[in-house]
Every structure is written in structure tokens, then in C-alpha cells.
Scaffold this motif. Structure first.
Motif, PDB file in Angstrom:
ATOM      1  N   ASN A 131      42.269  38.009  40.085  1.00 17.12           N
ATOM      2  CA  ASN A 131      43.014  37.781  38.557  1.00 17.12           C
ATOM      3  C   ASN A 131      42.540  37.471  37.475  1.00 17.12           C
ATOM      4  OD1 ASN A 131      42.413  35.239  38.951  1.00 17.12           O
ATOM      5  ND2 ASN A 131      44.102  34.559  40.234  1.00 17.12           N
ATOM      6  N   ASN A 133      41.586  35.337  35.727  1.00 17.78           N
ATOM      7  CA  ASN A 133      42.451  34.648  34.671  1.00 17.78           C
ATOM      8  C   ASN A 133      41.860  33.619  33.813  1.00 17.78           C
ATOM      9  OD1 ASN A 133      42.325  32.599  36.503  1.00 17.78           O
ATOM     10  ND2 ASN A 133      44.266  31.942  36.169  1.00 17.78           N
ATOM     11  N   CYS A 134      40.589  33.423  33.913  1.00 17.85           N
ATOM     12  CA  CYS A 134      39.771  32.435  32.986  1.00 17.85           C
ATOM     13  C   CYS A 134      39.576  33.142  31.676  1.00 17.85           C
ATOM     14  CB  CYS A 134      38.260  32.296  33.529  1.00 17.85           C
ATOM     15  SG  CYS A 134      37.465  30.981  32.768  1.00 17.85           S
ATOM     16  N   LYS A 135      39.530  34.410  31.523  1.00 24.09           N
ATOM     17  CA  LYS A 135      39.597  34.979  30.110  1.00 24.09           C
ATOM     18  C   LYS A 135      40.671  36.126  29.978  1.00 24.09           C
ATOM     19  CE  LYS A 135      35.587  32.973  29.942  1.00 24.09           C
ATOM     20  NZ  LYS A 135      35.153  32.036  29.083  1.00 24.09           N
ATOM     21  N   TYR A 136      41.406  36.223  28.804  1.00 24.77           N
ATOM     22  CA  TYR A 136      42.265  37.170  28.690  1.00 24.77           C
ATOM     23  C   TYR A 136      41.853  38.473  28.701  1.00 24.77           C
ATOM     24  CZ  TYR A 136      45.889  39.991  26.423  1.00 24.77           C
ATOM     25  OH  TYR A 136      46.578  41.044  26.174  1.00 24.77           O
ATOM     26  N   SER A 139      41.930  39.239  32.478  1.00 20.98           N
ATOM     27  CA  SER A 139      43.079  39.006  33.111  1.00 20.98           C
ATOM     28  C   SER A 139      43.926  40.029  33.091  1.00 20.98           C
ATOM     29  CB  SER A 139      43.762  37.593  32.494  1.00 20.98           C
ATOM     30  OG  SER A 139      44.189  37.961  31.327  1.00 20.98           O
ATOM     31  N   HIS A 142      43.786  43.571  36.597  1.00 23.62           N
ATOM     32  CA  HIS A 142      43.971  43.571  37.818  1.00 23.62           C
ATOM     33  C   HIS A 142      45.122  44.786  38.143  1.00 23.62           C
ATOM     34  CE1 HIS A 142      47.718  40.759  38.147  1.00 23.62           C
ATOM     35  NE2 HIS A 142      46.935  40.220  37.278  1.00 23.62           N
ATOM     36  N   ALA A 167      48.263  33.989  38.833  1.00 27.57           N
ATOM     37  CA  ALA A 167      47.465  34.051  37.583  1.00 27.57           C
ATOM     38  C   ALA A 167      47.428  32.575  36.897  1.00 27.57           C
ATOM     39  CB  ALA A 167      48.013  34.969  36.407  1.00 27.57           C
ATOM     40  N   VAL A 168      47.223  31.339  37.827  1.00 26.53           N
ATOM     41  CA  VAL A 168      46.997  30.020  37.214  1.00 26.53           C
ATOM     42  C   VAL A 168      45.695  29.633  37.334  1.00 26.53           C
ATOM     43  CG1 VAL A 168      49.452  29.803  37.333  1.00 26.53           C
ATOM     44  CG2 VAL A 168      47.958  29.291  39.429  1.00 26.53           C
ATOM     45  N   GLY A 172      41.901  30.384  40.184  1.00 29.29           N
ATOM     46  CA  GLY A 172      41.044  31.371  39.335  1.00 29.29           C
ATOM     47  C   GLY A 172      40.210  32.050  40.427  1.00 29.29           C
ATOM     48  N   GLU A 174      37.268  35.359  40.807  1.00 28.93           N
ATOM     49  CA  GLU A 174      36.310  36.143  39.960  1.00 28.93           C
ATOM     50  C   GLU A 174      35.914  37.150  40.925  1.00 28.93           C
ATOM     51  OE1 GLU A 174      35.423  35.743  36.616  1.00 28.93           O
ATOM     52  OE2 GLU A 174      37.363  34.535  36.727  1.00 28.93           O
ATOM     53  N   ARG A 214      34.765  29.131  37.021  1.00 28.58           N
ATOM     54  CA  ARG A 214      35.778  30.304  36.924  1.00 28.58           C
ATOM     55  C   ARG A 214      36.213  30.296  38.601  1.00 28.58           C
ATOM     56  NH1 ARG A 214      33.385  34.903  33.111  1.00 28.58           N
ATOM     57  NH2 ARG A 214      32.262  33.711  31.641  1.00 28.58           N
TER      58      ARG A 214
END
Length: 448
Positions: A131, A133-136, A139, A142, A167-168, A172, A174, A214
Motif C-alpha cells: 500500500n 501509504n507513508c508517502k502520497y 500510495s 498499488h 491504507a492506514v 504501513g 513497503e 514505514r
């Protein structure tokens, strides 16, 4: 039946730029706003793929993503034609446009986590898209990643695909940058090694103070459950929070594993001795003999490891049982790292040879040889079931280099990202690429 570890390298996308988007990635931040060369970046990556193919390794290619992400910009309130959406974003929120143009999908070690059929409960190769989701800017990858992987590994008899985790922050994920696998042979049951930076729910685990961790423990555990992995075939380890704060944003910046070997920095993990003992015991139950190669901090500092990307290398098994290390040019340019490597390869140990590659365009954005590849262990039957269009061959290499020469710019700055023509160039190139790689319709502009 023979088995292989196939490296699927990410093809650098046409919008490759130095946006400095990745907080915690020293190289990404330090080269922010410099002019990039997308054509050179793609050709450097293809040259590495060709070289490994010629060395006898199984090699594939993973397609880039559509950028700018106009659909994402529309979901954030920009409207009108595609050109108007880009113009509005450039005028009102340039950092958001830069993020929407990122070519970060080139680092396919973050694309997914992959478990071979020998490890899974149902005997299929399992993929879970990360996902990120740490970085726009990551994110948003996927959905397309899942479609591309689905087109590459389409046979449901052999391959199983899972959607990205929620995606929360608590989940997270990677991808394979924090996952490796140890085994005696690629086709035999192995031990899957998940490295996490923090726990979302258990306060006993320390967290870094400066940069974000992450990968969560909970995400790693969820992936293991989805893939049907047994408890005696999994080891979880925590990354040292202090090295995260020194720019080690993924485990593959401080350690790399292959076969029965783990090549790692002395400061990479917490509770290192306990972790090594667990890996050794669990691999022994599967007929393997675990080998740990520790790089002492007094020979290579964490700072030197991050600047040279010594551990973001590819550790490859050769027919004689020895291993080959694929490193970026930056390792040779660092006197301390290069001296260590010369001593390592001359010592008669497991790693006997180092090969150096020029990957400067990727390195300046914070990704080395290991970032550029997703490893997939496949037996002969499974390899035969992979979409043949994505397996690297001399003709495919020639076709892809011609494709890059035809479609890519040789200079990219932030102001170029506001050019609506760039979107048309990207879509034209990717439409042709899907035909070359026989992927079908995988991009939003092809589907909508």
C-alpha cells in the motif's frame, strides 16, 4: 524440477524527476530539484537487465505507471480537461503535481511481497501489492501495480493475488524492500524474513525519533497470513530505530539476503543474536545451513552504507555455489566501502565477486540495484506460466531500447511537469509498451 529466482526489474518511467518527495531518504532529499534525464535512467536500468540476462540469470521487466496521475488530481478537486487539470495543479499546488508525476514505481522492490509456492498453504505463488501509504506519491501506485502483476502472472492455477492492505498507518506496508527469503534451493520450503520498523499496537517496540518507520509489524503479520505461511517458516525482526534516523528507510538499505546467506550491517537490527539464532534454527529444520555475513561498523559506517548503497545490492547465487554481488558505482567511489569489498571477495568466503553498475539516475533519487528489482522464485512449470512478453530476451532488450529512444526526454525539471504534452507523451509510450509486453489494458487511460 528446476527452480529459479527471477529478477523482474522496474522499467523507469518517462516522467523520472528529482522531486525530493521521500522524507527519510537522504539521496532523494539531497538531490531535490536537480535536472534529471529520464532517457538515461531507463537505458541504465535496461543495461543492468541485459547484463544479468547475459550472465545466465532469469530476468524480467515490470512496466512503469501512467504519470501524471490525472485521475488522482481530479479526486482532489481539480477539474476540466486533462490539460486544464494539470494547469490548475501547477498554478495552485505545484508540490501536489510533482508528487502526481513521480516515477517512483521504478523501484519495484516496493511493488509487492511475494511468497513462493513451496512456502504457501495452497501451493501457489502469492503476491500482495504494497500500500506504500507513508508517502502520497507512492500510495497511488498499488491499483496499477495489481493490474500489471495480474497481467504478468495471470494463471490462477499457479498464482494468487491479494489486494493491498488497508491504507492506514497501522498497516504501513513497503513490500519486498523489507522482506527476503532463505532456503537451500529456490524450489524447496524456506524461511521468510519480515523486517519492520515499528509496531502499531505494541508499545514495547521502540520507534525512531527523526524519520518515519514505514513498515509495521502488523502489516508483515497480515501478509504472512494472507500468503498462508506457517509459523515455523517465518521470522520477524525489528530494524534498529537509530539507523532509520540515519536514512535507512527500508531494510534493503542495510541488509540483503539470498539462498542461505544474510549480508548485513552490524547495526542493522535490534536483538540481532536472537534473530540470527531463530533464522538458523528454522532454516535447519528445512535442510538449510544459515550463513550470516556481518559488516562491522568500524570498517563501514552506517553513513557510508547509506551514501554508497552497499547493501542495496543484488546477491546472486552462481552455479559453483558462490555468490555474486551487484553494486552501484557509488560503492567503488567510496574508498572505505571499496576496500571492504576487495577484502571480502579475496577472503575465500561465500561472496567471491563484485560487479559494478552505473545507476546514477536512480541512485540520485534514492534507489540502487536492489530497489530496481522484484524477486520471484518460480519452478519450471510456474516460469512457463508467466506472460512470456515480460521475460527479457535479446530481441526484447533491443525493442525496449528503441522504445525509450523514441519516447523519452533527455532532460526533466519541475517546470516540465506542468507541460500537458508530457501526459500525451507518456500515454502514447505506455500504450505501445503494453503491446510490446503483451499486458493488455492495465492503465487507467486504457480502461476508462
Amino acid at each position: 524440477m528446476k527452480s529459479y529466482e527471477v529478477n523482474f526489474d522496474g522499467l523507469v518511467g518517462p516522467t523520472h524527476n528529482y522531486g525530493g518527495l521521500s522524507y527519510g531518504n537522504v539521496a532523494s532529499q539531497s538531490n531535490s530539484q536537480q535536472s534529471s534525464n529520464p532517457k538515461e535512467a531507463a537505458l541504465q536500468g535496461l543495461a543492468k537487465m541485459k547484463a544479468l540476462m547475459e550472465m545466465g540469470f532469469q530476468q524480467g521487466v515490470l512496466a512503469p505507471q501512467e504519470r501524471p496521475d490525472v485521475a488522482g488530481l481530479r479526486s482532489l478537486g481539480f477539474s476540466g480537461t486533462d490539460a486544464q487539470v494539470i494547469e490548475q495543479a501547477a498554478r495552485q499546488a505545484m508540490p501536489l503535481l510533482v508528487a502526481s508525476c513521480s516515477a517512483s514505481s521504478m523501484w519495484v522492490a516496493n511493488a509487492a511481497t511475494v511468497s513462493p509456492s513451496a512456502d504457501t498453504a495452497d501451493g501457489r505463488v502469492h503476491f500482495t501489492a504494497a500500500n506504500l501509504n507513508c508517502k502520497y506519491h507512492r500510495s497511488i501506485e498499488h491499483p496499477t501495480t495489481s493490474r500489471v502483476l495480474g497481467a504478468m502472472f495471470a494463471d490462477q492455477k499457479h498464482f494468487a493475488h491479494h489486494a493491498a492492505l488497508p491504507a492506514v498507518a497501522q498497516f504501513g506496508d513497503e513490500g519486498a524492500a523489507n522482506h527476503t527469503r532463505f532456503c537451500r534451493e529456490y524450489g524447496e520450503a524456506g524461511v521468510e524474513f519480515f523486517v519492520f520498523g515499528r509496531s502499531a499496537f505494541d508499545t514495547r517496540y521502540p520507534a525512531p525519533q527523526k524519520y518515519p518507520a514505514r513498515q509495521t509489524l502488523e502489516a508483515s503479520q497480515a501478509v504472512a497470513r494472507l500468503h498462508g505461511l506457517s509459523d515455523d517458516g517465518v521470522v520477524y525482526a525489528q530494524q534498529n530505530p537509530s539507523v532509520i534516523d540515519q536514512g535507512v528507510f527500508h531494510n534493503d538499505v542495510i541488509a540483503v539476503g539470498n539462498g542461505e546467506a544474510l549480508f548485513y550491517h552490524e547495526d542493522a537490527f535490534l536483538d540481532t543474536e536472537q534473530m540470527l539464532a531463530e533464522l538458523s534454527a528454522k532454516l535447519a529444520k528445512r535442510g538449510g545451513q544459515f550463513k550470516a555475513i556481518c559488516v562491522p561498523r568500524d570498517q563501514v559506517s552506517v553513513e557510508d552504507a547509506v551514501r554508497s548503497y552497499l547493501f542495496n545490492s543484488q546477491l546472486l547465487s552462481r552455479a559453483d555455489g558462490s555468490m555474486l554481488l551487484i553494486v552501484p558505482q557509488e560503492c567503488q567511489n567510496n574508498p572505505r566501502v571499496w576496500q571492504y569489498l576487495q577484502e571480502l571477495t579475496s577472503s575465500g568466503g561465500l561472496i567471491r565477486e563484485v560487479k559494478v553498475f552505473d545507476l546514477k539516475q536512480s541512485m540520485q533519487n534514492g534507489g540502487g540495484p536492489a530497489c530496481l528489482r522484484l524477486r520471484v522464485a518460480l519452478n519450471e512449470t510456474e516460469l512457463a506460466a508467466v506472460n512470456p512478453g515480460v521475460i527479457m530476451t535479446p530481441p526484447l532488450y533491443g525493442t525496449l531500447t528503441q522504445w525509450v529512444d523514441k519516447h523519452y526526454r533527455d532532460r526533466m525539471t519541475e517546470s516540465d511537469l506542468a507541460d500537458p504534452q508530457l501526459l500525451l507523451e507518456c500515454r502514447t509510450a505506455l500504450d505501445e509498451l503494453t503491446q510490446i509486453l503483451k499486458l493488455g489494458a492495465v492503465y487507467p487511460f486504457q480502461i476508462n
